[in-house]
Enzyme design. Structure first.
Site, PDB file in Angstrom:
ATOM      1  CD  GLU A 107       0.040   7.974  -3.085  1.00 52.20           C
ATOM      2  OE1 GLU A 107       0.661   7.914  -4.165  1.00 52.20           O
ATOM      3  OE2 GLU A 107      -1.196   7.926  -3.006  1.00 52.20           O
ATOM      4  N   GLY A 136       0.830  -1.195   0.000  1.00 48.17           N
ATOM      5  CA  GLY A 136       0.000   0.000   0.000  1.00 48.17           C
ATOM      6  C   GLY A 136       0.865   1.245   0.000  1.00 48.17           C
ATOM      7  CG  LEU A 174      13.407  -1.705   8.159  1.00 46.31           C
ATOM      8  CD1 LEU A 174      14.687  -0.866   8.071  1.00 46.31           C
ATOM      9  CD2 LEU A 174      13.091  -2.022   9.610  1.00 46.31           C
ATOM     10  CB  ALA A 175      14.114   1.680   2.937  1.00 41.20           C
ATOM     11  CB  CYS A 205       5.173   8.726   1.946  1.00 42.26           C
ATOM     12  SG  CYS A 205       6.387   7.408   2.082  1.00 42.26           S
ATOM     13  CB  ALA A 233      10.494   4.555   4.059  1.00 43.26           C
TER      14      ALA A 233
END
Length: 283
Positions: free
Chosen positions: A120, A118, A199-200, A216, A185
């Protein structure tokens, strides 16, 4: 190009999706699993390599299918973790809007993938450590909000324990923040309680490509990196003694990687076992 979404999975709140922050203090900090013995987690370590996004995405889905088969056959389903860096790429969620791209899709600066997560658009690139936990939530807690908060906790501990950087959550948003800057993120997908994506964390990342999108979909927020914050702290008389200088980007990546593995192991109560990597043909 934009890849079509992979169908048949449930989308849950991700990095770019608004999530109501729990008021219960137990959801704020230290969501460690109260288990005496650590379970096994296979770790595929590619943190020094640049892996094409499409290759890593396909690999994750293969592992998810394998784990789902194990669960269906009532066999043991251990957790897995992939950690790597990506070549420059933009990824979009299933419902992402192209209005958050500050470029013409026909002249995109990098490949653009529309994934099944999900949220952006976001950017992945060199200097950003990406962790893809592929874990069976049946072994932990079958609670998607708990999982998101626990991933945040991993990063919060890394920044605090290793770099003396105080970070936090922001109510209503997912990710890890230092002031108005987003350092990590988080975007996940769960299929039959098996997680993927992840995660990044921006370590030494060139942040310029973030300016070519609205990360996002958040117009009023910035993106930061560990390297950038350390440079700011080092230039401050007040903070210079608290932060140890790092000689180069490679060292900073290695330090961040070791800290991520350590904190992930502690927070999820997992014993990390390195496993040989089999990508088939060269990646």
């Amino acid at each position: 190009m934009i890849l079509a979404p992979y169908l048949g999975f449930r989308t849950i709140p991700t990095t770019c999706t608004t999530v109501k922050q729990q008021k219960d203090p137990s959801h704020q900090l230290n969501p460690v699993i109260p288990t005496k013995t650590k379970a096994r987690c296979e770790c595929f370590d590619l943190h020094k390599e640049l892996i094409p996004y499409g290759k890593a995405w396909s690999w994750q889905k293969q592992i998810v299918k394998q784990k789902q088969a194990l669960v269906q056959d009532h066999e043991d389903c251990p957790d897995s973790l992939i950690i790597l860096q990506h070549n420059p790429v933009y990824t979009m969620g299933t419902g992402s809007s192209e209005k958050f791209l500050n470029f013409d899709m026909k002249k995109a600066p990098f490949d653009v993938y529309r994934t099944e997560r999900g949220g952006e658009v976001t950017y992945h690139g060199p200097g950003q450590l990406v962790m893809y936990p592929i874990i069976n939530l049946r072994n932990h807690k079958m609670d998607l909000h708990w999982y998101l908060r626990t991933l945040e906790e991993v990063v919060i501990r890394v920044l605090s324990s290793t770099f003396s950087i105080k970070s936090s959550r922001i109510e209503g948003l997912t990710g890890v923040w230092v002031g108005n800057q987003k350092l990590a993120a988080i975007g996940v997908r769960v299929s039959k309680w098996i997680t993927y994506h992840g995660l990044a964390l921006n370590v030494t990342t060139d942040l310029t490509p973030f300016s070519w999108i609205v990360p996002c979909g958040l117009q009023d927020r910035q993106v930061g990196s560990i390297k950038g914050l350390l440079q700011e702290f080092q230039s401050s008389t007040q903070c210079s003694e608290a932060v140890k200088p790092v000689s180069d980007d490679d060292e900073l990546i290695d330090i961040s990687y070791k800290s991520l593995i350590r904190e992930f192991s502690e927070v999820f109560n997992l014993e990390i076992h390195q496993k040989a990597i089999d990508f088939g043909e060269d990646h």
